[in-house]
Design a protein around this motif. Structure first.
Motif, PDB file in Angstrom:
ATOM      1  N   ASN A 238       0.804  -1.224   0.000  1.00 21.95           N
ATOM      2  CA  ASN A 238       0.000   0.000   0.000  1.00 21.95           C
ATOM      3  C   ASN A 238       0.839   1.278   0.000  1.00 21.95           C
ATOM      4  OD1 ASN A 238      -2.379  -1.483   0.055  1.00 21.95           O
ATOM      5  ND2 ASN A 238      -2.386  -1.604   2.289  1.00 21.95           N
ATOM      6  N   ILE A 239       2.138   1.140   0.235  1.00 24.13           N
ATOM      7  CA  ILE A 239       3.049   2.287   0.195  1.00 24.13           C
ATOM      8  C   ILE A 239       4.222   1.932  -0.703  1.00 24.13           C
ATOM      9  CG2 ILE A 239       4.596   3.784   1.492  1.00 24.13           C
ATOM     10  CD1 ILE A 239       2.903   3.433   3.924  1.00 24.13           C
ATOM     11  N   PRO A 240       4.456   2.661  -1.804  1.00 21.84           N
ATOM     12  CA  PRO A 240       5.616   2.395  -2.652  1.00 21.84           C
ATOM     13  C   PRO A 240       6.913   2.617  -1.872  1.00 21.84           C
ATOM     14  CG  PRO A 240       4.035   3.823  -3.775  1.00 21.84           C
ATOM     15  CD  PRO A 240       3.600   3.732  -2.338  1.00 21.84           C
ATOM     16  N   VAL A 241       7.830   1.676  -1.984  1.00 25.00           N
ATOM     17  CA  VAL A 241       9.086   1.764  -1.241  1.00 25.00           C
ATOM     18  C   VAL A 241       9.877   3.007  -1.614  1.00 25.00           C
ATOM     19  CG1 VAL A 241      11.345   0.659  -0.981  1.00 25.00           C
ATOM     20  CG2 VAL A 241       9.266  -0.707  -0.835  1.00 25.00           C
ATOM     21  N   ASP A 242       9.922   3.340  -2.896  1.00 24.54           N
ATOM     22  CA  ASP A 242      10.768   4.450  -3.328  1.00 24.54           C
ATOM     23  C   ASP A 242      10.166   5.819  -3.008  1.00 24.54           C
ATOM     24  OD1 ASP A 242       8.774   3.904  -5.116  1.00 24.54           O
ATOM     25  OD2 ASP A 242       9.959   4.274  -6.913  1.00 24.54           O
ATOM     26  N   ASP A 243       8.964   5.871  -2.453  1.00 26.58           N
ATOM     27  CA  ASP A 243       8.365   7.146  -2.049  1.00 26.58           C
ATOM     28  C   ASP A 243       8.543   7.412  -0.559  1.00 26.58           C
ATOM     29  OD1 ASP A 243       7.554   7.590  -4.595  1.00 26.58           O
ATOM     30  OD2 ASP A 243       5.440   7.103  -4.279  1.00 26.58           O
ATOM     31  N   ASN A 244       9.274   6.547   0.133  1.00 24.55           N
ATOM     32  CA  ASN A 244       9.394   6.659   1.583  1.00 24.55           C
ATOM     33  C   ASN A 244      10.803   7.102   1.948  1.00 24.55           C
ATOM     34  OD1 ASN A 244       9.628   5.939   4.457  1.00 24.55           O
ATOM     35  ND2 ASN A 244       7.627   4.979   4.140  1.00 24.55           N
ATOM     36  N   GLU A 245      10.901   8.190   2.704  1.00 25.12           N
ATOM     37  CA  GLU A 245      12.214   8.723   3.066  1.00 25.12           C
ATOM     38  C   GLU A 245      12.950   7.834   4.062  1.00 25.12           C
ATOM     39  OE1 GLU A 245      10.635  11.721   6.620  1.00 25.12           O
ATOM     40  OE2 GLU A 245      11.348  12.536   4.717  1.00 25.12           O
ATOM     41  N   ASP A 246      12.255   6.897   4.694  1.00 24.14           N
ATOM     42  CA  ASP A 246      12.885   5.971   5.626  1.00 24.14           C
ATOM     43  C   ASP A 246      13.334   4.682   4.953  1.00 24.14           C
ATOM     44  OD1 ASP A 246      12.859   7.448   8.005  1.00 24.14           O
ATOM     45  OD2 ASP A 246      10.744   6.983   8.334  1.00 24.14           O
ATOM     46  N   VAL A 247      13.421   4.702   3.628  1.00 24.48           N
ATOM     47  CA  VAL A 247      13.918   3.558   2.861  1.00 24.48           C
ATOM     48  C   VAL A 247      15.124   4.000   2.036  1.00 24.48           C
ATOM     49  CG1 VAL A 247      13.394   1.846   1.085  1.00 24.48           C
ATOM     50  CG2 VAL A 247      11.635   2.494   2.747  1.00 24.48           C
ATOM     51  N   GLU A 248      16.214   3.249   2.134  1.00 27.22           N
ATOM     52  CA  GLU A 248      17.429   3.545   1.364  1.00 27.22           C
ATOM     53  C   GLU A 248      17.781   2.336   0.510  1.00 27.22           C
ATOM     54  OE1 GLU A 248      22.143   4.818   2.053  1.00 27.22           O
ATOM     55  OE2 GLU A 248      20.730   4.809   3.742  1.00 27.22           O
ATOM     56  N   ILE A 249      18.201   2.581  -0.733  1.00 31.48           N
ATOM     57  CA  ILE A 249      18.532   1.505  -1.658  1.00 31.48           C
ATOM     58  C   ILE A 249      19.979   1.653  -2.126  1.00 31.48           C
ATOM     59  CG2 ILE A 249      17.975   0.375  -3.844  1.00 31.48           C
ATOM     60  CD1 ILE A 249      15.123   1.385  -3.544  1.00 31.48           C
ATOM     61  N   ILE A 250      20.749   0.558  -2.017  1.00 30.51           N
ATOM     62  CA  ILE A 250      22.136   0.530  -2.467  1.00 30.51           C
ATOM     63  C   ILE A 250      22.256  -0.539  -3.550  1.00 30.51           C
ATOM     64  CG2 ILE A 250      24.526   0.062  -1.800  1.00 30.51           C
ATOM     65  CD1 ILE A 250      23.685   0.823   1.099  1.00 30.51           C
ATOM     66  N   SER A 251      22.777  -0.178  -4.721  1.00 31.19           N
ATOM     67  CA  SER A 251      22.991  -1.131  -5.810  1.00 31.19           C
ATOM     68  C   SER A 251      24.485  -1.433  -5.900  1.00 31.19           C
ATOM     69  CB  SER A 251      22.491  -0.542  -7.133  1.00 31.19           C
ATOM     70  OG  SER A 251      22.596  -1.491  -8.171  1.00 31.19           O
ATOM     71  N   THR A 252      24.841  -2.723  -5.917  1.00 34.08           N
ATOM     72  CA  THR A 252      26.262  -3.076  -5.839  1.00 34.08           C
ATOM     73  C   THR A 252      26.512  -4.476  -6.389  1.00 34.08           C
ATOM     74  OG1 THR A 252      28.154  -3.213  -4.314  1.00 34.08           O
ATOM     75  CG2 THR A 252      26.034  -4.024  -3.503  1.00 34.08           C
ATOM     76  N   GLU A 253      27.789  -4.832  -6.544  1.00 32.83           N
ATOM     77  CA  GLU A 253      28.177  -6.171  -6.986  1.00 32.83           C
ATOM     78  C   GLU A 253      28.569  -7.059  -5.807  1.00 32.83           C
ATOM     79  OE1 GLU A 253      31.272  -5.830  -9.868  1.00 32.83           O
ATOM     80  OE2 GLU A 253      30.122  -4.530 -11.190  1.00 32.83           O
ATOM     81  N   GLU A 254      28.993  -6.441  -4.699  1.00 32.69           N
ATOM     82  CA  GLU A 254      29.345  -7.192  -3.505  1.00 32.69           C
ATOM     83  C   GLU A 254      29.221  -6.297  -2.288  1.00 32.69           C
ATOM     84  OE1 GLU A 254      33.394  -8.546  -3.399  1.00 32.69           O
ATOM     85  OE2 GLU A 254      34.107  -6.848  -4.572  1.00 32.69           O
ATOM     86  N   ALA A 255      29.023  -6.926  -1.130  1.00 31.79           N
ATOM     87  CA  ALA A 255      28.828  -6.149   0.091  1.00 31.79           C
ATOM     88  C   ALA A 255      29.112  -7.007   1.313  1.00 31.79           C
ATOM     89  CB  ALA A 255      27.399  -5.612   0.160  1.00 31.79           C
ATOM     90  N   LEU A 256      29.439  -6.330   2.411  1.00 33.50           N
ATOM     91  CA  LEU A 256      29.525  -6.954   3.729  1.00 33.50           C
ATOM     92  C   LEU A 256      28.463  -6.299   4.599  1.00 33.50           C
ATOM     93  CD1 LEU A 256      30.910  -8.805   5.823  1.00 33.50           C
ATOM     94  CD2 LEU A 256      32.440  -6.875   6.342  1.00 33.50           C
ATOM     95  N   ILE A 257      27.576  -7.118   5.167  1.00 30.60           N
ATOM     96  CA  ILE A 257      26.481  -6.612   5.995  1.00 30.60           C
ATOM     97  C   ILE A 257      26.667  -7.157   7.407  1.00 30.60           C
ATOM     98  CG2 ILE A 257      23.978  -6.583   6.323  1.00 30.60           C
ATOM     99  CD1 ILE A 257      23.686  -7.092   3.300  1.00 30.60           C
ATOM    100  N   VAL A 258      26.753  -6.249   8.386  1.00 31.06           N
ATOM    101  CA  VAL A 258      26.974  -6.651   9.779  1.00 31.06           C
ATOM    102  C   VAL A 258      25.898  -6.011  10.649  1.00 31.06           C
ATOM    103  CG1 VAL A 258      28.576  -6.643  11.734  1.00 31.06           C
ATOM    104  CG2 VAL A 258      29.470  -6.828   9.389  1.00 31.06           C
ATOM    105  N   THR A 259      25.274  -6.815  11.524  1.00 32.25           N
ATOM    106  CA  THR A 259      24.276  -6.292  12.454  1.00 32.25           C
ATOM    107  C   THR A 259      24.826  -6.316  13.879  1.00 32.25           C
ATOM    108  OG1 THR A 259      23.266  -8.474  12.767  1.00 32.25           O
ATOM    109  CG2 THR A 259      22.384  -7.099  10.997  1.00 32.25           C
ATOM    110  N   ASP A 260      24.202  -5.520  14.759  1.00 35.27           N
ATOM    111  CA  ASP A 260      24.687  -5.434  16.138  1.00 35.27           C
ATOM    112  C   ASP A 260      24.232  -6.603  16.995  1.00 35.27           C
ATOM    113  OD1 ASP A 260      22.001  -4.647  16.151  1.00 35.27           O
ATOM    114  OD2 ASP A 260      22.282  -3.320  17.877  1.00 35.27           O
ATOM    115  N   LYS A 261      23.365  -7.456  16.440  1.00 31.86           N
ATOM    116  CA  LYS A 261      22.894  -8.646  17.142  1.00 31.86           C
ATOM    117  C   LYS A 261      22.371  -9.628  16.108  1.00 31.86           C
ATOM    118  CE  LYS A 261      18.297  -6.598  17.803  1.00 31.86           C
ATOM    119  NZ  LYS A 261      17.273  -6.178  18.784  1.00 31.86           N
ATOM    120  N   PRO A 262      22.277 -10.909  16.440  1.00 31.32           N
ATOM    121  CA  PRO A 262      21.713 -11.868  15.481  1.00 31.32           C
ATOM    122  C   PRO A 262      20.261 -11.518  15.144  1.00 31.32           C
ATOM    123  CG  PRO A 262      22.893 -13.007  17.227  1.00 31.32           C
ATOM    124  CD  PRO A 262      22.788 -11.573  17.658  1.00 31.32           C
TER     125      PRO A 262
END
Length: 299
Positions: A238-262
């Protein structure tokens, strides 16, 4: 006499909570009319990849027909990632996101014609900690939803609807995430982080509006510290993702993603436990998939 083509039919009997007997018979009838030799395999959840590899080596099929959801297609793709074969999708899972992105039709009859005789495209795959993803993987809310769905008793779309309510009611606190990609480091609070090779969830929700599934890149979509109502609206489309300022999109070929907890983590609709570190890279044009015509998101 010209030798017959050989196809392998892989059926997941529990996908979508529906009996597959009628679908299997339709496949048999269709391939018989096409003078195709059909080898049937029903998944059991134990050593399926090894069994499919063995069948491929024994019969050298031109196509593999897959009757199941995104998880079943992913499993077959992993088993045959180094083989030159076309995968024909017969969507019959609870949520068939890949079939939505491939613009496959609704009826079994139309899908059979495409799976058995249609054109094909070469798709990218995404490697996540050594596991493969064809479609959409994520950390956070949606993965928790899938965990709840897998442990629930109700299958199909009703089961998903019930678990959306349960998951949002018991929503965990946001987590912090750090992403290293394209030579930059991004740190943010998040409710959900999507690793997307394609555009849409099986519900039709567009979560990745810029993605193309054979452009040699994947997208990371960060849904930041959103409230429960907004998350529900996004998951419901009901809400387009690209119209929301609290959504960020990164396009890439590789990445490392780390969270502060499982955090709860899923790949192509299957729950994979909790993770706090994901190393991700694109595998360019690794898979041939049957399609009705070249989709618009083909480069």
């Amino acid at each position: 006499m010209k030798p017959k083509d050989t196809f392998i039919l892989v059926v997941n009997p529990i996908a979508g909570g529906q009996d597959k007997a009628n679908l299997t018979q339709q496949v048999k009838d269709f391939t018989a009319r096409q003078e195709v030799s059909l080898i049937e395999y029903e998944t059991t959840g134990e050593a399926d990849e090894e069994a499919i590899k063995k069948l491929f080596d024994e019969h050298n099929p031109q196509r593999i027909l897959v009757a199941g959801g995104d998880g079943t297609i992913k499993m077959v793709a992993e088993a045959l990632e180094d083989k030159d074969v076309i995968i024909g999708v017969l969507p019959s899972g609870s949520a068939n996101g890949l079939s939505v992105d491939l613009n496959l039709p609704k009826t079994i009859e139309d899908n059979l014609a495409i799976a058995c005789k249609g054109d094909y495209v070469e798709m990218d795959m995404v490697d996540i900690n050594g596991k493969k993803s064809l479609h959409l993987s994520d950390l956070g809310v949606n993965a928790a939803l899938i965990k709840n769905y897998e442990s629930g008793r109700v299958r199909g779309k009703l089961g998903y609807a019930l678990q959306i309510i349960n998951t949002l009611t018991d929503l965990d606190d946001p987590f912090w995430i750090t992403i290293e990609a394209n030579g930059k480091k991004t740190t943010s609070e998040a409710r959900m982080v999507v690793i997307a090779n394609t555009n849409k969830y099986g519900t039709g929700v567009t979560i990745n509006p810029i993605g193309k599934f054979n452009d040699g890149k994947f997208e990371i979509i960060i849904l930041k510290s959103l409230d429960i109502i907004t998350i529900g609206k996004i998951l419901a489309g009901n809400i387009p993702v690209d119209d929301n300022e609290d959504v960020e999109i990164i396009s890439t070929e590789e990445a490392l993603i780390v969270t502060d907890k499982p955090v709860s983590f899923q790949i192509d609709g299957e729950f994979y436990g909790e993770e706090d570190r994901l190393r991700v890279k694109i595998l360019h044009r690794q898979l041939k998939v049957a399609v009705p015509a070249k989709p618009e998101n083909i480069t």
